[in-house]
Design a protein around this motif. Structure first.
Motif, PDB file in Angstrom:
ATOM      1  N   LEU A 100      26.262  -6.908  10.517  1.00 18.18           N
ATOM      2  CA  LEU A 100      26.819  -5.554  10.551  1.00 18.18           C
ATOM      3  C   LEU A 100      26.950  -4.900   9.179  1.00 18.18           C
ATOM      4  O   LEU A 100      26.943  -3.670   9.091  1.00 18.18           O
ATOM      5  CB  LEU A 100      28.175  -5.558  11.259  1.00 18.18           C
ATOM      6  CG  LEU A 100      28.100  -5.762  12.772  1.00 18.18           C
ATOM      7  CD1 LEU A 100      29.500  -5.756  13.372  1.00 18.18           C
ATOM      8  CD2 LEU A 100      27.243  -4.703  13.433  1.00 18.18           C
ATOM      9  N   ASP A 101      27.071  -5.644   8.108  1.00 14.04           N
ATOM     10  CA  ASP A 101      27.256  -5.055   6.777  1.00 14.04           C
ATOM     11  C   ASP A 101      25.957  -4.913   5.986  1.00 14.04           C
ATOM     12  O   ASP A 101      25.979  -4.538   4.811  1.00 14.04           O
ATOM     13  CB  ASP A 101      28.252  -5.889   5.973  1.00 14.04           C
ATOM     14  CG  ASP A 101      29.649  -5.795   6.555  1.00 14.04           C
ATOM     15  OD1 ASP A 101      29.977  -4.742   7.124  1.00 14.04           O
ATOM     16  OD2 ASP A 101      30.405  -6.780   6.438  1.00 14.04           O
ATOM     17  N   ILE A 102      24.813  -5.180   6.597  1.00 18.88           N
ATOM     18  CA  ILE A 102      23.531  -5.049   5.902  1.00 18.88           C
ATOM     19  C   ILE A 102      23.146  -3.574   5.863  1.00 18.88           C
ATOM     20  O   ILE A 102      23.080  -2.918   6.905  1.00 18.88           O
ATOM     21  CB  ILE A 102      22.427  -5.871   6.610  1.00 18.88           C
ATOM     22  CG1 ILE A 102      22.777  -7.354   6.558  1.00 18.88           C
ATOM     23  CG2 ILE A 102      21.070  -5.611   5.967  1.00 18.88           C
ATOM     24  CD1 ILE A 102      21.827  -8.231   7.337  1.00 18.88           C
ATOM     25  N   PRO A 103      22.890  -3.006   4.663  1.00 21.37           N
ATOM     26  CA  PRO A 103      22.517  -1.582   4.583  1.00 21.37           C
ATOM     27  C   PRO A 103      21.093  -1.345   5.075  1.00 21.37           C
ATOM     28  O   PRO A 103      20.196  -2.161   4.859  1.00 21.37           O
ATOM     29  CB  PRO A 103      22.644  -1.267   3.089  1.00 21.37           C
ATOM     30  CG  PRO A 103      22.545  -2.575   2.394  1.00 21.37           C
ATOM     31  CD  PRO A 103      23.015  -3.629   3.354  1.00 21.37           C
ATOM     32  N   VAL A 104      20.885  -0.205   5.729  1.00 17.28           N
ATOM     33  CA  VAL A 104      19.560   0.201   6.211  1.00 17.28           C
ATOM     34  C   VAL A 104      19.321   1.651   5.790  1.00 17.28           C
ATOM     35  O   VAL A 104      20.261   2.386   5.507  1.00 17.28           O
ATOM     36  CB  VAL A 104      19.431   0.058   7.751  1.00 17.28           C
ATOM     37  CG1 VAL A 104      19.476  -1.389   8.176  1.00 17.28           C
ATOM     38  CG2 VAL A 104      20.476   0.869   8.469  1.00 17.28           C
ATOM     39  N   ARG A 105      18.065   2.070   5.744  1.00 19.70           N
ATOM     40  CA  ARG A 105      17.722   3.443   5.382  1.00 19.70           C
ATOM     41  C   ARG A 105      17.464   4.227   6.664  1.00 19.70           C
ATOM     42  O   ARG A 105      16.640   3.837   7.480  1.00 19.70           O
ATOM     43  CB  ARG A 105      16.483   3.479   4.499  1.00 19.70           C
ATOM     44  CG  ARG A 105      16.026   4.893   4.192  1.00 19.70           C
ATOM     45  CD  ARG A 105      15.010   4.987   3.105  1.00 19.70           C
ATOM     46  NE  ARG A 105      15.502   4.683   1.773  1.00 19.70           N
ATOM     47  CZ  ARG A 105      16.292   5.481   1.050  1.00 19.70           C
ATOM     48  NH1 ARG A 105      16.731   6.608   1.545  1.00 19.70           N
ATOM     49  NH2 ARG A 105      16.647   5.147  -0.168  1.00 19.70           N
TER      50      ARG A 105
END
Length: 178
Positions: A100-105
């Protein structure tokens, strides 16, 4: 003794190096004789006595086997691991908590077109590029380049935003990835 042998040989005869080495070694043995054998035995006995004394100091003798040193590593009993639930533990999908805390573009695509490099180089301020979408058609919402939804442009506090009108189902997203 060697003078007689030197006189017996004629200059035409060749010297045999092996024979010469044997003669020299024999002469050394005769000179040292029995004295060196007796000294060798005494030296061996003295060395054996020194080893015996060293072994006694170390606490070892020939009669008994040396005791193995205690192992410095201690065995520790560990409790059996229990599954106390996974992080998050909200029940719906606990595996999802890990990512859930992984950043995505996330990006919005108004439209796209293909043009030759010649036309691309001729673009300047005020040029118009025709896109493959009609005016008023929903925009594509992409996450890391994968289509996840469609939406329309809105203004929020003088900033552009997008209102999602249609979210692509999970099965359709997986199908598009293949």
């Amino acid at each position: 003794m060697s003078d007689e042998k030197d006189q017996d040989q004629s200059p035409e005869e060749e010297l045999d190096p092996q024979k010469l080495a044997d003669e020299v070694a024999g002469g050394i043995e005769e000179a040292s004789g029995e004295e060196s054998a007796a000294e060798g035995e005494e030296d061996d006995q003295a060395l054996a006595d020194e080893w015996a004394a060293a072994m006694e100091e170390a606490g070892e003798t020939d009669d008994e086997e040396p005791e193995p040193e205690p192992d410095p590593v201690k065995q520790v009993e560990l409790d059996e691991l229990q599954d106390e639930g996974r992080p998050g533990g909200n029940g719906d999908n606990p595996e999802l908590e890990v990512i859930l805390d992984i950043p995505v573009r996330i990006s919005m695509e108004v439209g796209a077109t293909k043009i030759p490099i010649r036309n691309l180089l001729q673009l300047n301020q005020g040029s118009v590029v025709e896109l493959d979408r009609l005016a008023g058609e929903p925009l594509d919402v992409l996450v890391n380049g994968t289509l996840i939804a469609h939406g329309e442009v809105v203004m929020v506090n003088d900033k552009f935003g997008i209102r999602l009108t249609d979210v692509v189902s999970q099965s359709e997203r997986i199908h598009r990835l293949r």
